[in-house]
Design a protein around this motif. Structure first.
Motif, PDB file in Angstrom:
ATOM      1  N   ALA A   1       0.854  -1.117   0.046  1.00  0.00           N
ATOM      2  CA  ALA A   1       0.059  -0.075  -0.250  1.00  0.00           C
ATOM      3  C   ALA A   1       0.699   1.206  -0.137  1.00  0.00           C
ATOM      4  CB  ALA A   1      -0.866  -0.118   1.240  1.00  0.00           C
ATOM      5  N   ILE A   2       1.347   1.588  -1.174  1.00  0.00           N
ATOM      6  CA  ILE A   2       2.506   2.663  -1.228  1.00  0.00           C
ATOM      7  C   ILE A   2       1.700   3.763  -2.312  1.00  0.00           C
ATOM      8  CG2 ILE A   2       4.832   3.244  -2.002  1.00  0.00           C
ATOM      9  CD1 ILE A   2       5.735   0.759  -0.848  1.00  0.00           C
ATOM     10  N   THR A   3       1.912   4.992  -2.028  1.00  0.00           N
ATOM     11  CA  THR A   3       1.689   6.005  -2.963  1.00  0.00           C
ATOM     12  C   THR A   3       3.049   6.490  -3.365  1.00  0.00           C
ATOM     13  OG1 THR A   3      -0.300   6.927  -1.559  1.00  0.00           O
ATOM     14  CG2 THR A   3       0.710   8.401  -3.515  1.00  0.00           C
ATOM     15  N   PRO A   4       3.282   6.298  -4.853  1.00  0.00           N
ATOM     16  CA  PRO A   4       4.905   6.486  -5.093  1.00  0.00           C
ATOM     17  C   PRO A   4       5.070   7.841  -5.286  1.00  0.00           C
ATOM     18  CG  PRO A   4       3.341   5.827  -6.840  1.00  0.00           C
ATOM     19  CD  PRO A   4       2.492   5.807  -5.758  1.00  0.00           C
ATOM     20  N   THR A   5       6.173   8.478  -4.858  1.00  0.00           N
ATOM     21  CA  THR A   5       6.538   9.818  -5.175  1.00  0.00           C
ATOM     22  C   THR A   5       7.195  10.024  -6.517  1.00  0.00           C
ATOM     23  OG1 THR A   5       8.764   9.175  -4.241  1.00  0.00           O
ATOM     24  CG2 THR A   5       7.132   9.980  -2.686  1.00  0.00           C
ATOM     25  N   GLY A   6       7.350  11.304  -6.835  1.00  0.00           N
ATOM     26  CA  GLY A   6       7.616  11.300  -8.101  1.00  0.00           C
ATOM     27  C   GLY A   6       6.939  12.441  -9.026  1.00  0.00           C
ATOM     28  N   ASP A   7       7.119  12.580 -10.419  1.00  0.00           N
ATOM     29  CA  ASP A   7       6.340  13.538 -11.036  1.00  0.00           C
ATOM     30  C   ASP A   7       5.639  12.582 -12.209  1.00  0.00           C
ATOM     31  OD1 ASP A   7       7.739  16.020  -9.857  1.00  0.00           O
ATOM     32  OD2 ASP A   7       9.437  15.064 -11.028  1.00  0.00           O
ATOM     33  N   PHE A   8       4.232  13.090 -12.119  1.00  0.00           N
ATOM     34  CA  PHE A   8       3.444  12.142 -13.128  1.00  0.00           C
ATOM     35  C   PHE A   8       2.550  13.253 -13.794  1.00  0.00           C
ATOM     36  CE2 PHE A   8       4.227  10.056  -8.942  1.00  0.00           C
ATOM     37  CZ  PHE A   8       4.810   9.112  -9.388  1.00  0.00           C
ATOM     38  N   ARG A   9       1.697  12.628 -14.542  1.00  0.00           N
ATOM     39  CA  ARG A   9       0.610  13.392 -15.374  1.00  0.00           C
ATOM     40  C   ARG A   9      -0.659  12.447 -15.042  1.00  0.00           C
ATOM     41  NH1 ARG A   9       1.989  17.752 -18.154  1.00  0.00           N
ATOM     42  NH2 ARG A   9       4.155  18.168 -18.589  1.00  0.00           N
ATOM     43  N   VAL A  10      -2.056  13.089 -15.333  1.00  0.00           N
ATOM     44  CA  VAL A  10      -3.089  12.480 -15.284  1.00  0.00           C
ATOM     45  C   VAL A  10      -3.369  11.767 -16.619  1.00  0.00           C
ATOM     46  CG1 VAL A  10      -5.649  12.890 -15.233  1.00  0.00           C
ATOM     47  CG2 VAL A  10      -4.324  14.246 -13.665  1.00  0.00           C
ATOM     48  N   LEU A  11      -3.420  10.289 -16.454  1.00  0.00           N
ATOM     49  CA  LEU A  11      -3.395   9.633 -17.741  1.00  0.00           C
ATOM     50  C   LEU A  11      -5.051   9.042 -18.038  1.00  0.00           C
ATOM     51  CD1 LEU A  11      -0.639   7.225 -16.674  1.00  0.00           C
ATOM     52  CD2 LEU A  11      -0.438   9.226 -18.032  1.00  0.00           C
ATOM     53  N   ARG A  12      -5.750   9.127 -16.999  1.00  0.00           N
ATOM     54  CA  ARG A  12      -7.313   8.629 -17.270  1.00  0.00           C
ATOM     55  C   ARG A  12      -8.143   9.328 -16.387  1.00  0.00           C
ATOM     56  NH1 ARG A  12      -9.784   3.711 -15.865  1.00  0.00           N
ATOM     57  NH2 ARG A  12      -7.986   3.065 -14.935  1.00  0.00           N
ATOM     58  N   ARG A  13      -9.255   9.491 -16.781  1.00  0.00           N
ATOM     59  CA  ARG A  13     -10.483   9.956 -15.612  1.00  0.00           C
ATOM     60  C   ARG A  13     -11.671   8.924 -15.832  1.00  0.00           C
ATOM     61  NH1 ARG A  13     -11.355  15.499 -15.346  1.00  0.00           N
ATOM     62  NH2 ARG A  13     -13.488  15.251 -16.287  1.00  0.00           N
ATOM     63  N   ALA A  14     -12.225   8.575 -14.956  1.00  0.00           N
ATOM     64  CA  ALA A  14     -13.188   7.623 -14.489  1.00  0.00           C
ATOM     65  C   ALA A  14     -14.443   8.505 -13.745  1.00  0.00           C
ATOM     66  CB  ALA A  14     -12.897   6.388 -13.993  1.00  0.00           C
ATOM     67  N   PRO A  15     -15.458   8.976 -14.317  1.00  0.00           N
ATOM     68  CA  PRO A  15     -16.496   9.706 -13.637  1.00  0.00           C
ATOM     69  C   PRO A  15     -17.607   8.872 -12.680  1.00  0.00           C
ATOM     70  CG  PRO A  15     -17.236   9.746 -15.731  1.00  0.00           C
ATOM     71  CD  PRO A  15     -15.849   9.061 -15.641  1.00  0.00           C
ATOM     72  N   GLY A  16     -17.769   9.392 -11.705  1.00  0.00           N
ATOM     73  CA  GLY A  16     -18.761   8.633 -10.887  1.00  0.00           C
ATOM     74  C   GLY A  16     -18.240   7.573  -9.987  1.00  0.00           C
ATOM     75  N   TRP A  17     -19.220   6.660  -9.649  1.00  0.00           N
ATOM     76  CA  TRP A  17     -18.765   5.726  -8.733  1.00  0.00           C
ATOM     77  C   TRP A  17     -18.158   4.400  -9.737  1.00  0.00           C
ATOM     78  CZ3 TRP A  17     -17.482   5.761  -3.855  1.00  0.00           C
ATOM     79  CH2 TRP A  17     -18.246   6.601  -2.895  1.00  0.00           C
ATOM     80  N   THR A  18     -16.898   3.849  -9.373  1.00  0.00           N
ATOM     81  CA  THR A  18     -16.339   2.754  -9.910  1.00  0.00           C
ATOM     82  C   THR A  18     -16.167   1.756  -8.951  1.00  0.00           C
ATOM     83  OG1 THR A  18     -14.277   3.621 -10.003  1.00  0.00           O
ATOM     84  CG2 THR A  18     -15.520   3.843 -11.975  1.00  0.00           C
ATOM     85  N   THR A  19     -16.340   0.425  -9.193  1.00  0.00           N
ATOM     86  CA  THR A  19     -16.157  -0.473  -8.063  1.00  0.00           C
ATOM     87  C   THR A  19     -14.830  -1.622  -8.683  1.00  0.00           C
ATOM     88  OG1 THR A  19     -17.960  -0.483  -6.950  1.00  0.00           O
ATOM     89  CG2 THR A  19     -16.685  -2.355  -6.288  1.00  0.00           C
ATOM     90  N   GLY A  20     -13.737  -1.901  -7.668  1.00  0.00           N
ATOM     91  CA  GLY A  20     -12.760  -2.733  -8.291  1.00  0.00           C
ATOM     92  C   GLY A  20     -12.596  -3.890  -7.013  1.00  0.00           C
ATOM     93  N   PRO A  21     -11.463  -4.885  -7.266  1.00  0.00           N
ATOM     94  CA  PRO A  21     -11.294  -5.578  -6.319  1.00  0.00           C
ATOM     95  C   PRO A  21     -10.748  -5.012  -4.750  1.00  0.00           C
ATOM     96  CG  PRO A  21     -10.057  -5.971  -8.143  1.00  0.00           C
ATOM     97  CD  PRO A  21     -10.490  -4.508  -8.568  1.00  0.00           C
ATOM     98  N   LEU A  22     -10.491  -3.767  -4.808  1.00  0.00           N
ATOM     99  CA  LEU A  22     -10.143  -3.014  -3.428  1.00  0.00           C
ATOM    100  C   LEU A  22     -10.961  -2.282  -3.050  1.00  0.00           C
ATOM    101  CD1 LEU A  22      -6.389  -2.697  -4.403  1.00  0.00           C
ATOM    102  CD2 LEU A  22      -7.323  -4.601  -3.119  1.00  0.00           C
ATOM    103  N   GLY A  23     -12.160  -1.996  -3.618  1.00  0.00           N
ATOM    104  CA  GLY A  23     -13.388  -1.242  -3.212  1.00  0.00           C
ATOM    105  C   GLY A  23     -13.668  -0.149  -4.166  1.00  0.00           C
ATOM    106  N   SER A  24     -14.541   0.503  -3.710  1.00  0.00           N
ATOM    107  CA  SER A  24     -15.398   1.603  -4.418  1.00  0.00           C
ATOM    108  C   SER A  24     -14.511   2.866  -4.546  1.00  0.00           C
ATOM    109  CB  SER A  24     -16.507   1.955  -4.234  1.00  0.00           C
ATOM    110  OG  SER A  24     -17.455   0.595  -4.123  1.00  0.00           O
TER     111      SER A  24
END
Length: 265
Positions: free
Chosen positions: A186-209
């Motif tokens: 459970a790590i939030t990586p440090t560094g320089d990134f860019r927004v790659l994708r957007r998902a509006p509203g609620w989405t549910t995956g293996p780790l939650g909503s």
């Protein structure tokens, strides 16, 4: 009788014995005063009770004004307006100290380097009326960008190099996890990134909503959540309060720079 008494006296004197005559001393002058009445307890009690009442009233007046979750009224509405002007609060100005108001209070307190607390007292109310010195994580960064401070668990969106949104967040807990057959760190990586994708509203995956997700590396995203505690608690994503995530999703588009700095304490 006179002859006998004189004879007795002469005999006593001649024997060297002084006669004892029990004559009471003269009575001393004694002033008799009436006994003092018992203390009038019934007369004193009302006075003491009145003093206690006054002290209690003064004590209440001297206590600092506190706002806390669940409170309602104009004082809370004023607090929400000030938090909105500071770019911390994006919910309704409804005069209800709800969870979204609490998250905004935390955001301001952390931004001001104050200990995050649910209660709002005179110190914070006074601080809200003063300018806050903002610490930039990426000097010389793009005019429009997102900065995520892991140490203070704070997210800032810049517009034209000025803070336009400041939010309390909860990032990766930095522990090993296994949930629903999926394991990882459970790590939030440090560094320089860019927004790659957007998902509006609620989405549910293996780790939650997740709500209004903005992915900036792999499966790691900034997203709205119903659980945004003071501690880092996510699987690696950056959890944002729901109402704030609506505004964040409106502001941040694909390609926007995202800078993650610091280390959780």
């Amino acid at each position: 009788m006179t002859i006998k008494l004189q004879t007795f006296t002469v005999l006593a004197l001649s024997a060297g014995v002084l006669p004892f005559i029990a004559t009471p001393p003269p009575a001393a002058a004694v002033t008799v005063r009436p006994a003092a009445p018992p203390p009038a307890e019934s007369a004193e009690r009302p006075a003491s009770e009145e003093t206690e009442k006054v002290e209690k009233v003064e004590e209440v007046k001297s206590k600092p004004v506190l706002l806390r979750p669940g409170h309602r009224g104009e004082a809370v509405r004023s607090l929400q307006r000030k938090l909105h002007r500071g770019r911390y609060y994006f919910g309704r100005i409804n005069g209800v100290y709800d969870e979204q108001t609490k998250f905004a209070v935390w955001a301001f307190q952390k931004h001001k380097r104050m200990m995050p607390r649910k209660e709002v007292g005179p110190k914070m109310l006074a601080a809200l009326d003063k300018p806050v010195r903002h610490k930039v994580l990426v000097p010389g960064g793009a005019p429009d960008r997102v900065e995520i401070d892991l140490r203070n668990q704070l997210l800032t969106v810049y517009r034209d190099r000025r803070p336009a949104l400041i939010s309390h967040v909860s990032t990766g807990a930095e522990v090993r996890y296994c949930e629903n057959g999926r394991c990882g760190n459970a790590i939030t990586p440090t560094g320089d990134f860019r927004v790659l994708r957007r998902a509006p509203g609620w989405t549910t995956g293996p780790l939650g909503s997740m709500y209004n997700s903005l992915y900036f590396t792999g499966a790691i995203a900034m997203h709205g959540s119903t659980k945004v505690p003071l501690r880092p608690a996510s699987h690696g994503c950056v959890r944002v309060p729901l109402e704030t995530s609506k505004r964040l999703y409106q502001m941040v588009k694909i390609g926007e720079p995202v800078h993650v700095r610091g280390k959780i304490m």
